[in-house]
Design a protein around this motif. Structure first.
Motif, PDB file in Angstrom:
ATOM      1  N   PRO A  21      12.841  -3.038   3.318  1.00  0.00           N
ATOM      2  CA  PRO A  21      11.411  -3.371   3.237  1.00  0.00           C
ATOM      3  C   PRO A  21      10.671  -2.389   2.335  1.00  0.00           C
ATOM      4  O   PRO A  21      11.086  -1.244   2.153  1.00  0.00           O
ATOM      5  CB  PRO A  21      10.930  -3.281   4.688  1.00  0.00           C
ATOM      6  CG  PRO A  21      11.971  -2.509   5.416  1.00  0.00           C
ATOM      7  CD  PRO A  21      13.252  -2.638   4.657  1.00  0.00           C
ATOM      8  N   ILE A  22       9.572  -2.861   1.796  1.00  0.00           N
ATOM      9  CA  ILE A  22       8.817  -2.066   0.828  1.00  0.00           C
ATOM     10  C   ILE A  22       8.381  -0.707   1.398  1.00  0.00           C
ATOM     11  O   ILE A  22       8.357   0.285   0.680  1.00  0.00           O
ATOM     12  CB  ILE A  22       7.620  -2.874   0.271  1.00  0.00           C
ATOM     13  CG1 ILE A  22       7.113  -2.235  -1.027  1.00  0.00           C
ATOM     14  CG2 ILE A  22       6.536  -3.056   1.328  1.00  0.00           C
ATOM     15  CD1 ILE A  22       6.184  -3.127  -1.827  1.00  0.00           C
ATOM     16  N   GLN A  23       8.065  -0.653   2.693  1.00  0.00           N
ATOM     17  CA  GLN A  23       7.633   0.620   3.278  1.00  0.00           C
ATOM     18  C   GLN A  23       8.727   1.687   3.143  1.00  0.00           C
ATOM     19  O   GLN A  23       8.439   2.844   2.824  1.00  0.00           O
ATOM     20  CB  GLN A  23       7.257   0.457   4.765  1.00  0.00           C
ATOM     21  CG  GLN A  23       6.010  -0.352   5.000  1.00  0.00           C
ATOM     22  CD  GLN A  23       6.264  -1.864   5.043  1.00  0.00           C
ATOM     23  OE1 GLN A  23       7.374  -2.354   4.807  1.00  0.00           O
ATOM     24  NE2 GLN A  23       5.217  -2.624   5.320  1.00  0.00           N
ATOM     25  N   LEU A  24       9.976   1.281   3.375  1.00  0.00           N
ATOM     26  CA  LEU A  24      11.088   2.230   3.285  1.00  0.00           C
ATOM     27  C   LEU A  24      11.339   2.647   1.837  1.00  0.00           C
ATOM     28  O   LEU A  24      11.566   3.829   1.560  1.00  0.00           O
ATOM     29  CB  LEU A  24      12.348   1.616   3.891  1.00  0.00           C
ATOM     30  CG  LEU A  24      13.583   2.517   3.917  1.00  0.00           C
ATOM     31  CD1 LEU A  24      13.311   3.810   4.663  1.00  0.00           C
ATOM     32  CD2 LEU A  24      14.755   1.769   4.545  1.00  0.00           C
ATOM     33  N   TRP A  26       9.152   2.690  -0.547  1.00  0.00           N
ATOM     34  CA  TRP A  26       8.014   3.542  -0.909  1.00  0.00           C
ATOM     35  C   TRP A  26       8.215   4.961  -0.369  1.00  0.00           C
ATOM     36  O   TRP A  26       8.017   5.938  -1.082  1.00  0.00           O
ATOM     37  CB  TRP A  26       6.720   2.927  -0.375  1.00  0.00           C
ATOM     38  CG  TRP A  26       5.498   3.692  -0.764  1.00  0.00           C
ATOM     39  CD1 TRP A  26       4.826   4.615  -0.009  1.00  0.00           C
ATOM     40  CD2 TRP A  26       4.793   3.612  -2.010  1.00  0.00           C
ATOM     41  NE1 TRP A  26       3.757   5.106  -0.703  1.00  0.00           N
ATOM     42  CE2 TRP A  26       3.718   4.508  -1.933  1.00  0.00           C
ATOM     43  CE3 TRP A  26       4.987   2.873  -3.169  1.00  0.00           C
ATOM     44  CZ2 TRP A  26       2.809   4.680  -2.982  1.00  0.00           C
ATOM     45  CZ3 TRP A  26       4.084   3.038  -4.212  1.00  0.00           C
ATOM     46  CH2 TRP A  26       3.023   3.943  -4.115  1.00  0.00           C
ATOM     47  N   GLU A  27       8.625   5.073   0.887  1.00  0.00           N
ATOM     48  CA  GLU A  27       8.866   6.405   1.478  1.00  0.00           C
ATOM     49  C   GLU A  27       9.959   7.151   0.718  1.00  0.00           C
ATOM     50  O   GLU A  27       9.871   8.370   0.533  1.00  0.00           O
ATOM     51  CB  GLU A  27       9.251   6.278   2.947  1.00  0.00           C
ATOM     52  CG  GLU A  27       8.095   5.896   3.838  1.00  0.00           C
ATOM     53  CD  GLU A  27       8.512   5.615   5.276  1.00  0.00           C
ATOM     54  OE1 GLU A  27       9.675   5.870   5.637  1.00  0.00           O
ATOM     55  OE2 GLU A  27       7.651   5.124   6.033  1.00  0.00           O
ATOM     56  N   THR A  30       8.297   8.704  -2.189  1.00  0.00           N
ATOM     57  CA  THR A  30       7.105   9.541  -2.009  1.00  0.00           C
ATOM     58  C   THR A  30       7.291  10.738  -1.090  1.00  0.00           C
ATOM     59  O   THR A  30       6.407  11.578  -1.024  1.00  0.00           O
ATOM     60  CB  THR A  30       5.938   8.681  -1.475  1.00  0.00           C
ATOM     61  OG1 THR A  30       6.297   8.129  -0.195  1.00  0.00           O
ATOM     62  CG2 THR A  30       5.596   7.560  -2.437  1.00  0.00           C
ATOM     63  N   GLU A  82      -0.705   2.445  -3.482  1.00  0.00           N
ATOM     64  CA  GLU A  82       0.237   2.374  -2.374  1.00  0.00           C
ATOM     65  C   GLU A  82       0.945   1.030  -2.304  1.00  0.00           C
ATOM     66  O   GLU A  82       0.324  -0.029  -2.388  1.00  0.00           O
ATOM     67  CB  GLU A  82      -0.480   2.650  -1.052  1.00  0.00           C
ATOM     68  CG  GLU A  82       0.481   2.786   0.106  1.00  0.00           C
ATOM     69  CD  GLU A  82      -0.205   3.191   1.399  1.00  0.00           C
ATOM     70  OE1 GLU A  82       0.450   3.866   2.204  1.00  0.00           O
ATOM     71  OE2 GLU A  82      -1.382   2.837   1.591  1.00  0.00           O
ATOM     72  N   PHE A  83       2.269   1.105  -2.160  1.00  0.00           N
ATOM     73  CA  PHE A  83       3.158  -0.055  -2.053  1.00  0.00           C
ATOM     74  C   PHE A  83       3.143  -0.953  -3.306  1.00  0.00           C
ATOM     75  O   PHE A  83       3.625  -2.070  -3.260  1.00  0.00           O
ATOM     76  CB  PHE A  83       2.867  -0.900  -0.808  1.00  0.00           C
ATOM     77  CG  PHE A  83       2.949  -0.117   0.465  1.00  0.00           C
ATOM     78  CD1 PHE A  83       4.079   0.606   0.795  1.00  0.00           C
ATOM     79  CD2 PHE A  83       1.877  -0.108   1.341  1.00  0.00           C
ATOM     80  CE1 PHE A  83       4.156   1.333   1.975  1.00  0.00           C
ATOM     81  CE2 PHE A  83       1.945   0.610   2.530  1.00  0.00           C
ATOM     82  CZ  PHE A  83       3.086   1.333   2.842  1.00  0.00           C
ATOM     83  N   ALA A 107       6.886  -6.497  -2.512  1.00  0.00           N
ATOM     84  CA  ALA A 107       7.502  -6.934  -1.263  1.00  0.00           C
ATOM     85  C   ALA A 107       8.026  -8.355  -1.415  1.00  0.00           C
ATOM     86  O   ALA A 107       7.381  -9.209  -2.026  1.00  0.00           O
ATOM     87  CB  ALA A 107       6.486  -6.869  -0.121  1.00  0.00           C
ATOM     88  N   ASN A 110      12.022  -8.903   3.734  1.00  0.00           N
ATOM     89  CA  ASN A 110      12.620  -7.620   4.100  1.00  0.00           C
ATOM     90  C   ASN A 110      13.305  -6.941   2.915  1.00  0.00           C
ATOM     91  O   ASN A 110      14.060  -5.988   3.092  1.00  0.00           O
ATOM     92  CB  ASN A 110      13.626  -7.796   5.236  1.00  0.00           C
ATOM     93  CG  ASN A 110      12.917  -7.949   6.571  1.00  0.00           C
ATOM     94  OD1 ASN A 110      11.829  -7.408   6.768  1.00  0.00           O
ATOM     95  ND2 ASN A 110      13.516  -8.695   7.478  1.00  0.00           N
ATOM     96  N   THR A 112      12.812  -5.550  -1.363  1.00  0.00           N
ATOM     97  CA  THR A 112      11.813  -5.041  -2.295  1.00  0.00           C
ATOM     98  C   THR A 112      12.288  -5.292  -3.722  1.00  0.00           C
ATOM     99  O   THR A 112      13.379  -4.833  -4.096  1.00  0.00           O
ATOM    100  CB  THR A 112      11.574  -3.530  -2.089  1.00  0.00           C
ATOM    101  OG1 THR A 112      11.163  -3.308  -0.740  1.00  0.00           O
ATOM    102  CG2 THR A 112      10.509  -3.007  -3.043  1.00  0.00           C
TER     103      THR A 112
END
Length: 152
Positions: A21-24, A26-27, A30, A82-83, A107, A110, A112
């Motif tokens: 997923p994009i959140q992971l 991105w983390e 960053t 962000e994202f 995104a 699930n 990216t």
């Protein structure tokens, strides 16, 4: 008069779809503790020397090459959404200097979709970098990122 994109002839673009997923993703881009685990081609250990993740903030990473030489990569963040995107100046001395790197995130459920652009100052410099293997180098980096994302 219509404005055309003047950077196409001096940009190297790599695209990947990461099974995360994009959140992971991105983390991974960053957070210093994540960057140290995947940044750089296979066989290089990475130390995050500086990582001030904000517009105007500096980043500086040290990579130890298999022959024991230290390779420094560094830059300044110029745009962060962000994202969506991270844009930075970048120097990878002595191989590549004065380029802009653009990490673009999209995104897709699930997964990216990821686009990475390296914008060079001239078309000639871009072609020289392509001959030196920029696609293979970054391809190896993103292979490591994909492996890192599987483990998270």
């Amino acid at each position: 008069m219509e404005k055309t994109n003047q950077t196409n002839d001096r940009t190297v673009t790599l695209k990947r779809t990461f099974n995360a997923p994009i959140q992971l993703v991105w983390e991974a881009w960053t957070q210093s503790e994540h960057i140290a685990k995947w940044w750089g081609p296979k066989g290089m250990d990475v130390k995050v020397l500086e990582h001030d993740f904000k517009v105007g903030g500096k980043w500086r990473y040290s990579m130890m090459m298999p022959n024991g030489n230290e390779f420094i990569s560094e830059g300044v963040y110029t745009e962060i959404v962000e994202f969506e995107k991270i844009i930075s100046s970048a120097d990878f001395k002595p191989m590549t200097e004065n380029v802009e790197i653009q990490a673009l995130f999209e995104a897709d459920g699930n997964k990216t979709n990821f686009t990475f652009n390296v914008v060079h100052q001239t078309e000639e410099y871009c072609k020289q970098q392509e001959k030196l293997g920029i696609m293979n180098g970054w391809g190896s980096v993103f292979d490591r990122l994909a492996e890192f994302l599987k483990e998270e």
